[in-house]
Write a protein that holds these residues in place. Structure first.
Motif, PDB file in Angstrom:
ATOM      1  N   ARG A   5      -2.262  94.078  14.991  1.00  9.36           N
ATOM      2  CA  ARG A   5      -1.815  92.052  14.683  1.00  9.36           C
ATOM      3  C   ARG A   5      -0.320  92.978  14.489  1.00  9.36           C
ATOM      4  O   ARG A   5       0.293  91.885  15.227  1.00  9.36           O
ATOM      5  N   TYR A   6       0.029  93.569  13.782  1.00  9.50           N
ATOM      6  CA  TYR A   6       1.539  93.650  12.980  1.00  9.50           C
ATOM      7  C   TYR A   6       2.368  94.032  13.757  1.00  9.50           C
ATOM      8  O   TYR A   6       3.245  93.768  14.125  1.00  9.50           O
ATOM      9  N   VAL A  14       5.980 105.052  12.796  1.00  8.58           N
ATOM     10  CA  VAL A  14       4.847 104.596  11.634  1.00  8.58           C
ATOM     11  C   VAL A  14       3.553 103.953  12.918  1.00  8.58           C
ATOM     12  O   VAL A  14       2.144 104.518  12.211  1.00  8.58           O
ATOM     13  N   TYR A  15       3.367 103.567  14.108  1.00  8.87           N
ATOM     14  CA  TYR A  15       2.155 102.952  14.299  1.00  8.87           C
ATOM     15  C   TYR A  15       1.143 103.620  15.217  1.00  8.87           C
ATOM     16  O   TYR A  15       0.664 103.988  15.330  1.00  8.87           O
ATOM     17  N   ILE A  16       2.352 104.681  15.601  1.00  6.32           N
ATOM     18  CA  ILE A  16       1.481 106.054  16.911  1.00  6.32           C
ATOM     19  C   ILE A  16       1.904 106.895  15.582  1.00  6.32           C
ATOM     20  O   ILE A  16      -0.406 107.336  16.340  1.00  6.32           O
ATOM     21  N   MET A  17       2.024 107.635  14.257  1.00  4.38           N
ATOM     22  CA  MET A  17       1.488 108.020  13.889  1.00  4.38           C
ATOM     23  C   MET A  17       0.001 107.415  12.738  1.00  4.38           C
ATOM     24  O   MET A  17      -1.422 108.114  12.805  1.00  4.38           O
ATOM     25  N   LEU A  18       0.456 106.300  12.919  1.00  3.90           N
ATOM     26  CA  LEU A  18      -1.424 105.555  12.476  1.00  3.90           C
ATOM     27  C   LEU A  18      -2.492 105.578  12.986  1.00  3.90           C
ATOM     28  O   LEU A  18      -3.547 105.736  12.899  1.00  3.90           O
ATOM     29  N   ALA A  19      -2.202 105.566  14.161  1.00  2.90           N
ATOM     30  CA  ALA A  19      -3.094 105.473  15.828  1.00  2.90           C
ATOM     31  C   ALA A  19      -3.863 107.317  15.649  1.00  2.90           C
ATOM     32  O   ALA A  19      -4.890 107.759  15.878  1.00  2.90           O
ATOM     33  N   LEU A  20      -2.467 108.055  15.638  1.00  5.86           N
ATOM     34  CA  LEU A  20      -3.284 109.662  15.884  1.00  5.86           C
ATOM     35  C   LEU A  20      -3.932 109.928  14.614  1.00  5.86           C
ATOM     36  O   LEU A  20      -4.738 110.161  14.420  1.00  5.86           O
ATOM     37  N   SER A  21      -3.830 109.184  13.591  1.00  6.10           N
ATOM     38  CA  SER A  21      -4.461 109.073  11.873  1.00  6.10           C
ATOM     39  C   SER A  21      -5.773 108.718  11.842  1.00  6.10           C
ATOM     40  O   SER A  21      -6.586 109.139  11.865  1.00  6.10           O
ATOM     41  N   VAL A  34       3.362  96.741   5.784  1.00  6.35           N
ATOM     42  CA  VAL A  34       1.927  96.537   5.965  1.00  6.35           C
ATOM     43  C   VAL A  34       1.350  97.815   6.425  1.00  6.35           C
ATOM     44  O   VAL A  34       0.911  98.535   6.807  1.00  6.35           O
ATOM     45  N   LEU A  35       2.056  98.231   8.060  1.00  7.00           N
ATOM     46  CA  LEU A  35       1.578  99.563   8.889  1.00  7.00           C
ATOM     47  C   LEU A  35       1.946 100.568   7.602  1.00  7.00           C
ATOM     48  O   LEU A  35       1.293 101.540   8.283  1.00  7.00           O
ATOM     49  N   THR A  36       3.792 100.523   7.212  1.00  2.00           N
ATOM     50  CA  THR A  36       3.292 101.810   6.600  1.00  2.00           C
ATOM     51  C   THR A  36       1.685 102.084   5.626  1.00  2.00           C
ATOM     52  O   THR A  36       1.292 103.463   5.560  1.00  2.00           O
ATOM     53  N   GLN A  94      13.773  90.789   9.409  1.00  3.88           N
ATOM     54  CA  GLN A  94      12.278  89.870   9.730  1.00  3.88           C
ATOM     55  C   GLN A  94      11.561  90.392   9.683  1.00  3.88           C
ATOM     56  O   GLN A  94      10.177  90.000  10.078  1.00  3.88           O
ATOM     57  N   VAL A  95      11.611  91.557  10.111  1.00  5.78           N
ATOM     58  CA  VAL A  95       9.983  92.526  10.239  1.00  5.78           C
ATOM     59  C   VAL A  95       9.611  93.450   9.186  1.00  5.78           C
ATOM     60  O   VAL A  95       8.658  94.768   9.634  1.00  5.78           O
ATOM     61  N   PHE A  96      10.565  93.012   8.348  1.00  4.44           N
ATOM     62  CA  PHE A  96      10.008  94.144   6.804  1.00  4.44           C
ATOM     63  C   PHE A  96       8.745  94.131   6.413  1.00  4.44           C
ATOM     64  O   PHE A  96       7.804  94.811   6.280  1.00  4.44           O
TER      65      PHE A  96
END
Length: 352
Positions: free
Chosen positions: A306-307, A245-252, A331-333, A324-326
């Motif tokens: 941060r997240y 999810v984080y990598i796709m966010l960075a690509l976006s 937030v990242l999604t 615990q990381v939901f």
């Protein structure tokens, strides 16, 4: 699908042929991991210590021996007065002076610390460590149970942070530069008038960087575990889910930068320089978010790193479950959906 595959192969070959790109993609993670893992550390080690004692009684000698045998302190001098010890610190020949009172043996108290306070955080750590060693007859710490990081290694804190910084910078930077490069060379016009839809072209250009990001992630995890000794206590499945999810966010984000920038230099400055400072300063990478002024805490709330750092620390070091990381995953999604929609909405299908 055949055209899409051809675009992916074309972009992959372009990446592999560019030595500078390969150096950035694989050289930067290795260097930064080694730097933050070994060179840039907040661990307390070999603090140069001066001992001030007027009595050579047994209790004082035992306390000094505990200091000298610990891995945290190195006794460089033993003097008779605090003034002499202070001179060593002012002359940069010592970091810490410990003054024992004359009645230390009878009262088991009466210790004064004279510390080089140029770095207040480290000075506080030195005095805390010295207090614990002096008060514990067996050496080490008194009534202190360090959960998750008993050796207090700074690499446990830095490695998840480096993962977040590297994946964000590399994915955003390389994606934006690769698209803007097509604009500069004039080949974007050819791509846009081809039978393939513009969206498929963008996805095809992002796929190789998505694969490379996973390769970099695996390299970082292997280095963290076998070189730096950072545990992977949590589920690898959830580590990769959140990282995806984080990598796709960075690509976006890289796509959004490419929509704004018209040259590779501008894309580089926007994706690297402008993002680097907020990531380092406001993501909790170096400084706790809770210690920041309230306005900066609000600013840090919109920084995806941060997240991601918070989730990786929980999964890698604490070994918590998915529940615990939901919050971090949600937030990242949400950020991914919003950023991807904005990037596609602002993508120009026609060049000016």
């Amino acid at each position: 699908m055949k055209q899409f595959r051809s675009f992916v192969i074309k972009e992959t070959k372009h990446i592999l042929r560019d030595k500078r790109t390969m150096l950035i993609l694989f050289g930067m993670p290795l260097v930064l991991m080694l730097l933050f893992g070994f060179a840039i550390t907040t661990d307390v080690r070999n603090v140069r210590t001066v001992v001030v004692t007027a009595n050579a009684d047994h209790a004082t000698q035992q306390a000094v021996e505990r200091l000298s045998h610990s891995e945290y302190f190195t006794i460089v001098h033993t003097v008779a007065t605090p003034q002499e010890a202070e001179r060593f610190i002012r002359n940069q020949k010592a970091d810490l002076a410990i003054v024992f009172a004359k009645d230390f043996a009878s009262k088991k108290s009466g210790v004064q610390f004279i510390v080089d306070g140029a770095d207040p955080n480290m000075a506080q750590q030195w005095t805390n460590y010295a207090t614990q060693v002096l008060l514990n007859p067996a050496g080490g710490f008194v009534n202190t149970k360090m959960l998750y990081n008993p050796q207090t290694k700074s690499s446990y804190n830095f490695v998840p942070a480096i993962m977040g910084m590297l994946l964000m910078l590399i994915c955003a930077m390389m994606t934006s530069i690769s698209i803007v490069r097509e604009k500069e060379k004039g080949t974007m016009e050819v791509l846009l008038v081809s039978p393939t839809k513009p969206l498929m072209i963008i996805i095809a250009k992002a796929v190789p960087y998505l694969v490379l990001a996973f390769v970099i992630l695996i390299i970082i995890l292997l280095m963290a575990r076998f070189v730096l000794g950072v545990p992977l206590a949590g589920s690898l499945f959830w580590i990769f889910v959140i990282s995806t999810v984080y990598i796709m966010l960075a690509l976006s984000l890289g796509l959004l930068v490419s929509n704004v920038a018209q040259t590779q230099l501008v894309a580089l400055l926007l994706s690297a320089m402008v993002m680097l400072m907020p990531i380092v300063m406001l993501s909790g990478m170096l400084f706790p978010v809770e210690s920041m002024p309230l306005i900066l805490q609000w600013v840090s709330a919109i920084i995806p790193t941060r997240y991601y750092i918070s989730a990786m620390r929980k999964l890698m070091v604490m070994g918590v479950g998915a529940e615990q990381v939901f919050f971090e995953l949600a937030v990242l999604t949400g950020m991914l959906i919003a950023l991807l929609a904005l990037s596609l909405a602002t993508f120009k299908k026609r060049l000016e």
